[in-house]
Scaffold this motif. Structure first.
Motif, mmCIF file in Angstrom:
data_model
loop_
_atom_site.group_PDB
_atom_site.id
_atom_site.type_symbol
_atom_site.label_atom_id
_atom_site.label_comp_id
_atom_site.label_asym_id
_atom_site.label_seq_id
_atom_site.Cartn_x
_atom_site.Cartn_y
_atom_site.Cartn_z
ATOM 1 N N VAL A 202 39.016 37.903 46.821
ATOM 2 C CA VAL A 202 40.462 38.065 46.983
ATOM 3 C C VAL A 202 40.995 38.945 45.855
ATOM 4 N N GLU A 206 42.075 42.190 48.721
ATOM 5 C CA GLU A 206 42.560 41.119 49.581
ATOM 6 C C GLU A 206 42.380 41.449 51.060
ATOM 7 N N PRO A 216 42.934 34.351 52.296
ATOM 8 C CA PRO A 216 43.450 34.587 50.946
ATOM 9 C C PRO A 216 44.491 33.547 50.543
ATOM 10 N N LYS A 220 44.449 31.526 46.987
ATOM 11 C CA LYS A 220 45.487 31.749 45.980
ATOM 12 C C LYS A 220 46.175 30.443 45.629
#
Lengths: 326, 303, 235, 266
Positions: A202, A206, A216, A220
């Motif tokens: 990522v 991404e 992603p 995150k």
């Protein structure tokens, strides 16, 4: 990057790989032994080493967000304060009614609760990270940090602007470095797995990561939640180390300090970040004689670092080797 | 009702200062796509420049007085323009092709450097200093409302400078070059535009605006100190983003919104201490739901 | 007029050009052909100063221009119309054209060249106050060429003028390139995928492959070359 | 052809006032190799981005294995079995070759955060399996020798190959290749054609090849669609395409095309 020390790093990495859990136990054991003999240490040095341990936790956890996952948070001090205030309040309320031999349990509960409260905050900050990137994300995390600070500043239950004081001194060398060892283990073990390659993917690209079936969003948010969790624990340790908390301790400057540790150590390089945390904790102590120029030099260090070595000072690296840690 | 209009006027004046600072943020961002964190420190430098210049100017032109005040302000603007260009040349130009975050962190470093250097006892010192009275500002009453002339001046200066900036950007050759650089640096270079010179010019202009804002802000503030720029700077930055960063009228609009918000929130008991949090909350909401700001244009990322 | 000697460019660790050597005589049209990624665009970008070369020399009018910033190269009369056109989308057609004349101060001359642009591309006059971003691909290409002509160049480098444009417009644009070359005496260095068309209007051609010149000859000879025919002309 | 694997039905997309792709019909059957060609800027990449979820169609339907896929995120699409490569190589540059492929095995791996932290027997087994799967895959494409090197340090051709290997690691049913021959010389193109043919036979998947290079597409595709100016102007076997006057006119350029341009010789 090739340096003369490469073979040594390789050796460290290769020793580490079989049985990562063993190293975690070694780390915790060392922390406890050091803690046992801490009575022998000079109190001042002891205090600074505890600062080091706390900063290692902060830097390594921020490294998961900023380094490994390629996000950019300028709000780590905010997460830290959430954990710190939660744990401190818990101790202040319950320590009179808890017998002394149970105090470590109280601290432990404070650490967990602080970490969880902070993780919730991390989730709230992580969600905007899905829509923003780069400097915009930095600004939003900075904003969140400030909002958290203003809220504490206005909450009577946590002493508002004057903060909390008289927090029992539960934090020991063993606790700080024990937790530091756990933090390092968690971040390293996570990243060094097939699952964990997703964080790095990522961070690298991404769009490509998403096309390879990596979600992603999940990565995150996971990074923000885990990073905030450990920042919260660091805050709890900090509260029981300094014994007083005020909102100004967790301002924008504190977040910058942690970011500088990560950058100095090299984004995504756990070993370097640990070293940077230790150096940057000791540096102000060493420079006490130059108190007037200390912060000016600190600012110049940031600028010089960005110009000359934006990739970080140290090439220490325990990860990004081919094999998993099985 | 009167107090409502009174608040409105105060908020407008405060917001105009924010807008003026935000203009500088927005111009630099518009051309270079990066947040100049040191902008708020240039504002502080402007106030200090005026502080040190005022006694010198007073020997030639009487102070307080409009002419004297204008001269002081102009000189402060020139000094800050030079300072802004110097900062760009030393700190940002070497990093022009680097990732945005590198530049962002450098800007934070520059900001800290200026703040700590100025706090040093050999420079300005950390203590508060009373700002000299550059003009008399009597209050006057109009339609039953009391105006301080400072507030009126602030609003007028901001309006004039916004118009001036708009003229420069939209109607002059340099402004056209600024827009070209903002759109695409390579294409601009192929038109024969010296990109470095345009960027330097933009920094100078933005810093001059910060100086004017700094002097106006100091006139209304009880005292000046090296960290005086931080709070208005932060709000102005929020204003610039809320208005749509890179957009000149947007910056002033955002500033006024924030100024009004601050004044009205200040009037509500219990809310006043939260105004920073509210400002940031608005910023976050705007970024989430209208990332380009109120007047900004959305851009599409290409794959 | 333009002499490129052993020009090499690297992007990071990837070598994009391995030493290109080529000449463009005064008032000629010279074409670079080659596949996607062969280094044609990079060659133009290195000549115009948009990318830094790692070594080699670029002489324009006998003077070394390699290493100069792009705006100084434009000031010498060497103008580059980049791939993808890069018109200023938020500016009007007229503002774009005037932007091309950024370095010029002669109002009368600018007026005259503006009229020349409208003579070459009447479509631009019709769209004068329209934002460039709303133009069609072909119109944008006309604008990009017109904008370059406004800088009063003596040498024009065109990167893929036919890219993404309907065939009928492509023919027109190529016609006008020839017109500009002949009426204004502007030297043209052309990069083009449509090798047939490009070689038809040029006098000389270079074939690039993976960052090297693999073939150079008169346009006529290249069109007759079986290797070129097979690879680039689709015969 | 029975039920097609991928089906585009009257797909249109507009950017501002510009129609980039107009009423495109396209179907790809099981284990079929289809080429999409057209001059630069004809809308090939836009069509590609429509299929891979980067753009939303303004009108029309896109179906994969009978399911509507317009609006799905890229990783959801990959989960269904659509994998892609990128026109400008987009490897995870700082990761090793092995890790690039390893990251792409996320979908078919049984452990998550908790397992990665606990590192029990099941986790170790699964990591071993992933590793041997990846090494086998790299071995097939002769990339196992550089498994520990940083992806960005590989030569261009190897990077292209690695990107394909990475896409294959997601175990796709349909592989989309976006201009894989870009920047290759004729010898490399020849090798690429062999590689694509090999992949199709070995993995028994469908392939959509978006390509500028006629020879590559003609050489390996069973069926070819030609785009020009956002519109499909022809579709058929390579032989049919090659003799289609519309294609010749749009793509190869005809003699009378050139008659209109004044010829100048110095």
């Amino acid at each position: 990057m090739k340096t003369g020390l490469d073979p040594i790093y390789k050796a460290i990495a290769s020793v580490r790989l079989p049985g990562a859990k063993r190293w975690l136990l070694v780390g915790i054991a060392l922390a406890l032994v050091a803690s046992y003999f801490s009575g022998q240490f000079n109190r001042y040095y002891l205090g600074v080493w505890m600062d080091c341990g706390i900063n290692i936790i902060l830097a390594v956890s921020l490294n998961l967000i900023n380094g490994h996952t390629g996000q950019f948070s300028l709000g780590h001090a905010g997460f830290m304060s959430v954990g710190g205030y939660t744990a401190a309040k818990l101790s202040l309320v319950y320590s009179p009614s808890v017998p002394p031999e149970w105090h470590p349990v109280l601290l432990c509960a404070g650490l967990l609760l602080g970490g969880l409260a902070s993780a919730v905050a991390g989730f709230l900050v992580g969600v905007p990270s899905l829509r923003l990137r780069g400097d915009y994300l930095a600004i939003v995390t900075l904003g969140f940090g400030e909002i958290i600070r203003v809220i504490f500043q206005n909450t009577e239950a946590v002493g508002a602007a004057s903060g909390l004081s008289g927090i029992p001194k539960y934090t020991t060398l063993g606790w700080t470095f024990g937790v530091a060892a756990i933090t390092i283990y968690v971040v390293a073990a996570l990243v060094n797995s097939t699952y964990g390659r997703g964080f790095l993917a990522v961070s690298d690209d991404e769009v490509a990561a998403s096309s390879m079936g990596i979600n992603p969003t999940r990565y995150k948010v996971t990074a923000f939640v885990l990073g905030a969790f450990f920042a919260g624990i660091a805050g709890a340790l900090y509260a029981h180390h300094k014994q007083t908390l005020t909102p100004t301790q967790f301002d924008f400057m504190k977040s910058i300090d942690i970011v500088v540790m990560v950058i100095l150590g090299g984004m995504g390089r756990t070993g370097g970040v640990i070293l940077a945390a230790i150096i940057l904790t000791w540096m102000p102590e060493m420079l006490r004689g130059f108190a007037d120029y200390r912060m000016i030099m600190y600012a110049l260090l940031i600028i010089a670092l960005m110009m000359l070595r934006p990739q970080g000072l140290f090439a220490l690296n325990f990860k990004r080797k081919g094999g998993g840690a099985a | 009702m009167d107090s409502f209009f009174q608040q409105l006027i105060n908020g407008l004046a405060l917001g105009s200062i924010y807008g003026l600072i935000a203009l500088g943020y927005t111009m630099v961002y518009g051309v270079l796509r990066f947040i100049n964190f040191a902008h708020s420190d240039v504002l502080m430098l402007g106030a200090y420049a005026a502080f040190f210049l005022a006694p010198k100017v007073q020997q030639i032109v009487p102070l307080p007085g409009l002419a004297g005040a204008l001269i002081v302000m102009l000189l402060a603007a020139l000094i800050c323009a030079a300072a802004g260009m110097l900062i760009e040349f030393l700190a940002y130009r070497p990093l022009r092709s680097r990732p945005k975050l590198t530049v962002l962190i450098t800007a934070i470093g520059v900001s800290l450097f200026i703040e700590f250097t100025c706090q040093h006892k050999a420079v300005f010192g950390a203590a508060n200093r009373a700002f000299p009275k550059l003009i008399d500002f009597p209050n006057f009453t109009f339609l039953g409302l009391t105006f301080t002339s400072l507030n009126v001046i602030i609003v007028l200066v901001t309006a004039a400078l916004l118009a001036g900036m708009w003229f420069i950007v939209q109607r002059t050759r340099t402004g056209a070059a600024m827009r070209a650089v903002s759109f695409n640096q390579q294409a601009a270079a192929l038109m024969g535009i010296n990109i470095s010179r345009i960027i330097t010019f933009t920094f100078g202009l933005g810093s001059a605006l910060a100086a004017v804002a700094g002097v106006l802000y100091a006139l209304g503030a009880p005292a000046i100190e090296p960290l005086m720029g931080t709070q208005p700077g932060l709000r102005a930055f929020i204003a610039a983003v809320v208005g749509g960063i890179g957009n000149l009228p947007g910056a002033v609009l955002g500033g006024i919104l924030l100024g009004l918000l601050e004044t009205f929130a200040g009037g509500i008991p219990g809310l006043s201490t939260y105004r920073d949090a509210i400002a940031f909350a608005i910023l976050i909401l705007i970024l989430l739901f209208k990332p380009a700001g109120l007047l900004g244009k959305a851009t599409v990322e290409k794959v | 007029m333009l002499e490129v000697l052993n020009l090499a460019v690297s992007y990071g660790s990837i070598k994009a050009l391995h030493g290109i050597t080529l000449q463009v005589p005064e008032k000629a049209i010279v074409t670079l052909i080659g596949a996607n990624g062969a280094g044609k665009s990079t060659t133009l970008r290195a000549i115009s100063g948009l990318v830094k070369s790692s070594h080699g020399s670029v002489k324009y009018d006998g003077q070394e221009i390699n290493g100069m910033p792009a705006h100084k190269i434009v000031a010498r009369g060497l103008c580059h119309v980049p791939e993808g056109r890069m018109v200023f989308a938020n500016l009007t057609v007229e503002e774009n054209l005037r932007m091309g004349a950024y370095l010029r101060r002669d109002a009368a001359g600018i007026r005259e060249d503006l009229d020349y642009c409208f003579h070459v591309f009447p479509r631009l006059r019709e769209r004068l106050s329209q934002l460039a971003g709303t133009l069609s691909g072909g119109e944008q290409q006309m604008l990009a060429i017109g904008r370059a002509v406004m800088s009063k160049p003596r040498c024009l480098m065109l990167d893929e003028p036919s890219l993404g444009i309907a065939p009928i417009l492509v023919r027109n644009i190529f016609k006008q390139i020839v017109a500009i070359n002949q009426e204004r005496g502007i030297t043209v260095l052309l990069v083009e995928q449509n090798a047939n068309l490009a070689l038809k209007i040029s006098s000389f051609g270079y074939v690039l492959e993976t960052g090297r010149v693999i073939l150079e000859n008169t346009a006529e000879a290249l069109r007759d070359d079986p290797q070129v025919q097979a690879a680039y002309l689709g015969h | 052809m029975s039920q097609p694997l991928l089906k585009l039905d009257q797909v249109t997309i507009q950017f501002g006032g510009l129609t980039a792709v107009s009423k495109l019909d396209l179907a790809i059957g099981d284990r079929e190799m289809v080429g999409l060609i057209g001059p630069n800027g004809a809308g090939k990449t836009t069509a590609f981005n429509l299929i891979t979820g980067v753009y939303q169609p303004t009108a029309g339907r896109i179906e994969f294995a009978g399911l509507p896929i317009a609006g799905l995120k890229a990783h959801e699409l990959t989960k269904l079995g659509v994998a892609r490569t990128f026109q400008n190589i987009r490897l995870f540059g700082s990761l090793s070759v092995l890790d690039n492929v390893r990251a792409a095995t996320q979908l078919h791996r049984s452990h998550g955060v908790i397992n990665a932290l606990w590192r029990g027997r099941a986790f170790r087994e699964s990591e071993k399996e992933v590793r041997s799967f990846v090494m086998d895959l790299l071995g097939i494409f002769k990339l196992d020798g550089c498994a520990d090197e940083e992806a960005k340090s590989l030569p261009y051709g190897d990077q292209r190959r690695l990107e394909i290997v990475r896409a294959l690691a997601t175990k796709p049913k349909l592989l989309l290749l976006d201009e894989p021959a870009a920047g290759m010389n004729p010898t490399e193109k020849e090798a690429l054609m062999h590689l694509i043919r090999f992949i199709q036979e070995k993995f028994q998947i469908s392939i959509l090849l978006v390509e500028h290079d006629m020879k590559v597409v003609m050489g390996i595709c069973e069926r070819i669609a030609v785009l020009e100016y956002g519109v499909k102007i022809s579709e058929g076997t390579p032989a049919e395409i090659q003799s289609d006057p519309r294609v010749i006119k749009a793509y190869l350029g005809t003699e009378d095309d050139e008659e209109n341009v004044e010829v100048v010789h110095a």
